[in-house]
Structure formats: C-alpha cells, structure tokens
Design a protein around this motif. Structure first.
Motif, PDB file in Angstrom:
ATOM      1  N   GLU A  37       0.838  -1.197   0.000  1.00  0.00           N
ATOM      2  CA  GLU A  37       0.000   0.000   0.000  1.00  0.00           C
ATOM      3  C   GLU A  37       0.870   1.243   0.000  1.00  0.00           C
ATOM      4  N   VAL A  38       0.453   2.211  -0.793  1.00  0.00           N
ATOM      5  CA  VAL A  38       1.184   3.464  -0.923  1.00  0.00           C
ATOM      6  C   VAL A  38       0.280   4.589  -0.435  1.00  0.00           C
ATOM      7  N   SER A  39       0.794   5.381   0.486  1.00  0.00           N
ATOM      8  CA  SER A  39       0.084   6.571   0.962  1.00  0.00           C
ATOM      9  C   SER A  39       0.944   7.783   0.636  1.00  0.00           C
ATOM     10  N   ILE A  40       0.415   8.951   0.873  1.00  0.00           N
ATOM     11  CA  ILE A  40       1.211  10.157   0.647  1.00  0.00           C
ATOM     12  C   ILE A  40       2.413  10.164   1.584  1.00  0.00           C
ATOM     13  N   LEU A  41       2.186   9.803   2.846  1.00  0.00           N
ATOM     14  CA  LEU A  41       3.293   9.798   3.808  1.00  0.00           C
ATOM     15  C   LEU A  41       4.346   8.751   3.449  1.00  0.00           C
ATOM     16  N   SER A  42       3.916   7.551   3.048  1.00  0.00           N
ATOM     17  CA  SER A  42       4.894   6.522   2.684  1.00  0.00           C
ATOM     18  C   SER A  42       5.622   6.891   1.397  1.00  0.00           C
ATOM     19  N   GLY A  43       4.932   7.562   0.485  1.00  0.00           N
ATOM     20  CA  GLY A  43       5.579   8.016  -0.742  1.00  0.00           C
ATOM     21  C   GLY A  43       6.640   9.066  -0.463  1.00  0.00           C
ATOM     22  N   ILE A  44       6.331  10.000   0.423  1.00  0.00           N
ATOM     23  CA  ILE A  44       7.311  11.023   0.790  1.00  0.00           C
ATOM     24  C   ILE A  44       8.501  10.378   1.505  1.00  0.00           C
ATOM     25  N   ARG A  45       8.219   9.421   2.381  1.00  0.00           N
ATOM     26  CA  ARG A  45       9.278   8.722   3.102  1.00  0.00           C
ATOM     27  C   ARG A  45      10.192   7.969   2.119  1.00  0.00           C
ATOM     28  N   ALA A  46       9.598   7.308   1.124  1.00  0.00           N
ATOM     29  CA  ALA A  46      10.397   6.587   0.130  1.00  0.00           C
ATOM     30  C   ALA A  46      11.210   7.549  -0.736  1.00  0.00           C
ATOM     31  N   LEU A  47      10.605   8.670  -1.101  1.00  0.00           N
ATOM     32  CA  LEU A  47      11.316   9.665  -1.905  1.00  0.00           C
ATOM     33  C   LEU A  47      12.473  10.284  -1.133  1.00  0.00           C
ATOM     34  N   TRP A  48      12.305  10.434   0.162  1.00  0.00           N
ATOM     35  CA  TRP A  48      13.318  11.101   0.975  1.00  0.00           C
ATOM     36  C   TRP A  48      14.665  10.382   0.885  1.00  0.00           C
ATOM     37  N   GLY A  49      14.619   9.062   0.777  1.00  0.00           N
ATOM     38  CA  GLY A  49      15.858   8.292   0.695  1.00  0.00           C
ATOM     39  C   GLY A  49      16.575   8.456  -0.628  1.00  0.00           C
ATOM     40  N   THR A  50      15.846   8.716  -1.697  1.00  0.00           N
ATOM     41  CA  THR A  50      16.466   8.817  -3.020  1.00  0.00           C
ATOM     42  C   THR A  50      16.593  10.248  -3.525  1.00  0.00           C
ATOM     43  N   ASP A  51      15.601  11.072  -3.248  1.00  0.00           N
ATOM     44  CA  ASP A  51      15.607  12.447  -3.752  1.00  0.00           C
ATOM     45  C   ASP A  51      14.944  13.375  -2.731  1.00  0.00           C
ATOM     46  N   PRO A  52      15.719  13.863  -1.766  1.00  0.00           N
ATOM     47  CA  PRO A  52      15.140  14.702  -0.709  1.00  0.00           C
ATOM     48  C   PRO A  52      14.481  15.983  -1.240  1.00  0.00           C
ATOM     49  N   ALA A  53      15.013  16.563  -2.318  1.00  0.00           N
ATOM     50  CA  ALA A  53      14.419  17.793  -2.861  1.00  0.00           C
ATOM     51  C   ALA A  53      13.021  17.511  -3.401  1.00  0.00           C
ATOM     52  N   LEU A  54      12.862  16.413  -4.123  1.00  0.00           N
ATOM     53  CA  LEU A  54      11.533  16.057  -4.641  1.00  0.00           C
ATOM     54  C   LEU A  54      10.591  15.706  -3.500  1.00  0.00           C
ATOM     55  N   ALA A  55      11.105  15.024  -2.486  1.00  0.00           N
ATOM     56  CA  ALA A  55      10.280  14.696  -1.319  1.00  0.00           C
ATOM     57  C   ALA A  55       9.794  15.965  -0.634  1.00  0.00           C
ATOM     58  N   ALA A  56      10.659  16.947  -0.503  1.00  0.00           N
ATOM     59  CA  ALA A  56      10.272  18.225   0.118  1.00  0.00           C
ATOM     60  C   ALA A  56       9.236  18.942  -0.732  1.00  0.00           C
ATOM     61  N   LEU A  57       9.400  18.901  -2.059  1.00  0.00           N
ATOM     62  CA  LEU A  57       8.432  19.539  -2.956  1.00  0.00           C
ATOM     63  C   LEU A  57       7.071  18.867  -2.847  1.00  0.00           C
ATOM     64  N   VAL A  58       7.048  17.533  -2.862  1.00  0.00           N
ATOM     65  CA  VAL A  58       5.781  16.809  -2.738  1.00  0.00           C
ATOM     66  C   VAL A  58       5.140  17.093  -1.383  1.00  0.00           C
TER      67      VAL A  58
END
Length: 145
Positions: A37-58
């Motif tokens: 399952e993918v939520s907004i919070l889990s998506g941001i958490r996953a993005l944070w590990g690979t692309d913190p700038a995109l995670a911050a934007l999202v």
C-alpha cells in the motif's frame, strides 16, 4: 451559510491528515506477488531516501499548501483576515492541486509500464473528497459573504 462553510473547512484540518496516511493505491510488481500500500506519507518517506528535494516539494504541495489554504480561508471566514487575502487562497489552491496531478501521473506511468499492477484504494477517494471540499469552500466563501 458562511458558518457552515467554515465548519466544513475546519473539518478538513482533521480529514487531510487521515487522507495523507490512508492507502491511496496498492502496487505490486507482478500479479502473483503481494501488493504494497502506498500513501502520501509513505511516498514522501520513500522519496526522501532517493531524492530529498523532490520529497520536500511533494510534502509542500500535498501537505503544507492545503493546510495553509484551509487556515487562510478560516481566517477570512471567521473575520480575522480581510477579503483582500482571497488572492492568496487562490494561489494556495493552485499549489495544492499539483499533488493531485502527481498522483495521477504516478498511476498512469505505473499502469503504462505494464510490468506491475496498480489498484486504487479508499484513501484516494478520501483525498479526492478533501480536495473537492476544499475547492468548494474556497469557491463559495466569497459568494457567501
């Protein structure tokens, strides 16, 4: 009428965080593997590990902009801010809609690849409802005053 709109608007302060944690979709690599399952919070958490700038934007588009919009609109509805703040609400609405585009883009790209499987979940409906109610309250508030 304005008090009803204000109550709906303030209810979004509770509904949005629930929508952020709720499953938006279920994704799996192949049909016979389990779905995650993918939520907004889990998506941001996953993005944070690979692309913190995109995670911050999202995070800014999906969480900060809608909350600022709700609080600004509440200030107008309850008389703490003047109607001159309505253009700010309009700009925040545009920013808050960008996250819906990102989710739709994710679903379209994932389905287009054809390797995995995507199913929408109840959180997507909740999140869509929150965005719709937020749009409705911001659209109706200037007309109700």
């Amino acid at each position: 009428m304005i008090r009803l709109l204000a109550a709906v608007n303030l209810a979004l302060l509770v509904a949005f965080p629930v929508a952020w944690a709720a499953p938006l979709l279920r994704a799996g690599l192949l049909p016979f593997f389990g779905m995650s399952e993918v939520s907004i919070l889990s998506g941001i958490r996953a993005l944070w590990g690979t692309d913190p700038a995109l995670a911050a934007l999202v995070a800014a588009l999906a969480m900060v902009a809608p909350y600022l919009k709700i609080l600004t609109l509440a200030g107008i509805q309850w008389g703490y801010l003047s109607r001159r703040a309505l253009p700010l609400v309009k700009q925040l609405s545009r920013l808050a809609m960008a996250d819906v585009f990102l989710i739709a883009l994710y679903v379209v790209v994932a389905k287009g690849v054809g390797v995995g499987r995507i199913e929408t979940a109840w959180g997507l409906w909740l999140f869509t409802g929150c965005v719709g109610l937020s749009l409705m309250t911001s659209w109706m508030t200037p007309k109700a005053r």
